[in-house]
Write a protein that holds these residues in place. Structure first.
Motif, PDB file in Angstrom:
ATOM      1  N   SER A 290       0.835  -1.192   0.000  1.00 57.73           N
ATOM      2  CA  SER A 290       0.000   0.000   0.000  1.00 57.73           C
ATOM      3  C   SER A 290       0.875   1.250   0.000  1.00 57.73           C
ATOM      4  CB  SER A 290      -0.901  -0.016   1.240  1.00 57.73           C
ATOM      5  OG  SER A 290      -1.699   1.148   1.295  1.00 57.73           O
ATOM      6  N   GLY A 291       0.508   2.204  -0.812  1.00 59.82           N
ATOM      7  CA  GLY A 291       1.260   3.448  -0.914  1.00 59.82           C
ATOM      8  C   GLY A 291       2.311   3.435  -1.999  1.00 59.82           C
ATOM      9  N   SER A 292       2.539   2.278  -2.633  1.00 64.16           N
ATOM     10  CA  SER A 292       3.539   2.214  -3.690  1.00 64.16           C
ATOM     11  C   SER A 292       3.029   2.807  -4.993  1.00 64.16           C
ATOM     12  CB  SER A 292       3.953   0.757  -3.923  1.00 64.16           C
ATOM     13  OG  SER A 292       2.840  -0.006  -4.379  1.00 64.16           O
ATOM     14  N   GLY A 293       1.706   2.960  -5.129  1.00 62.43           N
ATOM     15  CA  GLY A 293       1.123   3.500  -6.358  1.00 62.43           C
ATOM     16  C   GLY A 293       1.102   2.486  -7.484  1.00 62.43           C
TER      17      GLY A 293
ATOM     18  N   ALA B 137      10.502   5.565 -21.456  1.00 58.18           N
ATOM     19  CA  ALA B 137      10.406   6.364 -20.234  1.00 58.18           C
ATOM     20  C   ALA B 137      10.362   5.431 -19.029  1.00 58.18           C
ATOM     21  CB  ALA B 137       9.157   7.234 -20.275  1.00 58.18           C
ATOM     22  N   LEU B 138      11.077   5.818 -17.990  1.00 60.71           N
ATOM     23  CA  LEU B 138      11.071   5.072 -16.733  1.00 60.71           C
ATOM     24  C   LEU B 138      10.102   5.771 -15.781  1.00 60.71           C
ATOM     25  CD1 LEU B 138      14.914   4.421 -16.255  1.00 60.71           C
ATOM     26  CD2 LEU B 138      13.214   2.998 -17.416  1.00 60.71           C
ATOM     27  N   ARG B 139       8.961   5.119 -15.491  1.00 65.09           N
ATOM     28  CA  ARG B 139       7.899   5.742 -14.696  1.00 65.09           C
ATOM     29  C   ARG B 139       7.888   5.142 -13.298  1.00 65.09           C
ATOM     30  NH1 ARG B 139       4.831   8.078 -18.989  1.00 65.09           N
ATOM     31  NH2 ARG B 139       5.139   6.959 -20.959  1.00 65.09           N
ATOM     32  N   SER B 140       7.509   5.961 -12.300  1.00 65.09           N
ATOM     33  CA  SER B 140       7.481   5.507 -10.903  1.00 65.09           C
ATOM     34  C   SER B 140       6.257   4.654 -10.613  1.00 65.09           C
ATOM     35  CB  SER B 140       7.516   6.714  -9.962  1.00 65.09           C
ATOM     36  OG  SER B 140       6.402   7.582 -10.227  1.00 65.09           O
ATOM     37  N   ILE B 141       5.166   4.814 -11.372  1.00 65.40           N
ATOM     38  CA  ILE B 141       3.972   3.992 -11.218  1.00 65.40           C
ATOM     39  C   ILE B 141       3.519   3.568 -12.613  1.00 65.40           C
ATOM     40  CG2 ILE B 141       3.268   5.144  -9.075  1.00 65.40           C
ATOM     41  CD1 ILE B 141       1.212   6.729 -10.715  1.00 65.40           C
ATOM     42  N   PRO B 142       2.701   2.513 -12.744  1.00 61.01           N
ATOM     43  CA  PRO B 142       2.256   2.058 -14.056  1.00 61.01           C
ATOM     44  C   PRO B 142       1.144   2.948 -14.626  1.00 61.01           C
ATOM     45  CG  PRO B 142       1.299   0.659 -12.370  1.00 61.01           C
ATOM     46  CD  PRO B 142       2.224   1.607 -11.663  1.00 61.01           C
ATOM     47  N   SER B 143       1.517   4.157 -15.050  1.00 59.94           N
ATOM     48  CA  SER B 143       0.540   5.101 -15.582  1.00 59.94           C
ATOM     49  C   SER B 143       1.218   5.979 -16.618  1.00 59.94           C
ATOM     50  CB  SER B 143      -0.031   5.968 -14.452  1.00 59.94           C
ATOM     51  OG  SER B 143      -0.839   7.007 -14.976  1.00 59.94           O
ATOM     52  N   LYS B 144       0.537   6.177 -17.735  1.00 57.52           N
ATOM     53  CA  LYS B 144       1.063   7.049 -18.784  1.00 57.52           C
ATOM     54  C   LYS B 144       0.985   8.506 -18.377  1.00 57.52           C
ATOM     55  CE  LYS B 144       0.034   6.377 -23.051  1.00 57.52           C
ATOM     56  NZ  LYS B 144      -0.707   6.148 -24.306  1.00 57.52           N
TER      57      LYS B 144
END
Length: 228
Positions: free
Chosen positions: A114-117, A143-150
């Motif tokens: 939880s909280g990792s997004g 692109a290196l993204r912090s969460i799985p979201s465009k």
């Protein structure tokens, strides 16, 4: 006969001279004192001589005993005959090669902390992907993204960059997104992906499996020809 008479006369004259000579004055008891001193000296010398054989010599004080440092003990480990050693992988053994991405249905659904997004959409774990390396084949990089979201951007990695798969993939059917979780060279975890099926952002198109130990150039061997 004449010689014997002369010799006797000489002896008689000598006795007369001795008898007529004056006697030296001596203290009373002089003879007894000399004799007593001589006896005392003799007794002392005798006692000293006997003490050399009968007395116990006094030992000199000994030096303190020095305790040496303990000697190190070397242990030699001999494996038991009942233990079969695990053979090292041979250079000629066939490594686990994967050329295609697994079917989404074969993964196990997991939930990230939880909280990792990272719980946007559905996460699945593919154990056979864990630890495999992938390389960027997209010409413009990824692109290196912090969460799985465009909707969230991140630093770009150019073509040819390599990553290690964690085995976790994320899919969002509502938005049509597909991401793969990777570990970069800096040790951090990122998400790579975008629109599912897109040749530029879909991770199954932008990334390819990479086996550096197979693509590395072999070490040339040196052949020595003996001189006749």
């Amino acid at each position: 006969m004449k010689k014997k008479r002369n010799f006797g006369i000489l002896i008689l004259i000598a006795l007369v001279l001795v008898a007529c000579s004056p006697k030296p004055s001596q203290a009373p008891g002089f003879i007894f004192t000399v004799v007593a001193g001589t006896q005392t000296a003799a007794a002392y010398q005798t006692e000293m001589a006997e003490s050399l054989y009968t007395s116990t010599p006094t030992l000199a004080t000994r030096r303190p005993t020095i305790t040496p440092y303990p000697t190190g003990t070397t242990f030699v480990f001999v494996p038991s005959p009942s233990i079969t050693p695990t053979p090292l992988p041979s250079a000629t053994s066939t490594p686990r090669i994967r050329t295609e991405w697994p079917d989404w249905k074969t993964g196990d659904v997991v939930r990230l902390p939880s909280g990792s997004g990272g719980n946007i959409g559905t996460n699945k774990k593919f154990s056979d992907l864990t630890g495999l390396m992938v390389k960027v084949v997209r010409r413009n990089g990824v692109a290196l993204r912090s969460i799985p979201s465009k909707a969230i951007g991140g630093p770009m990695e150019e073509q040819g960059s390599a990553f290690t798969l964690t085995g976790i993939m994320n899919k969002n059917p509502e938005l049509g997104w597909l991401f793969a979780q990777v570990i970069a060279a800096d040790g951090n975890t990122y998400w790579i992906g975008g629109s599912e099926g897109d040749e530029n952002t879909d991770p199954t198109h932008a990334l390819t499996f990479y086996y550096p130990y197979l693509t590395a150039s072999p070490t040339p061997s040196l052949t020595v020809t003996p001189t006749p």
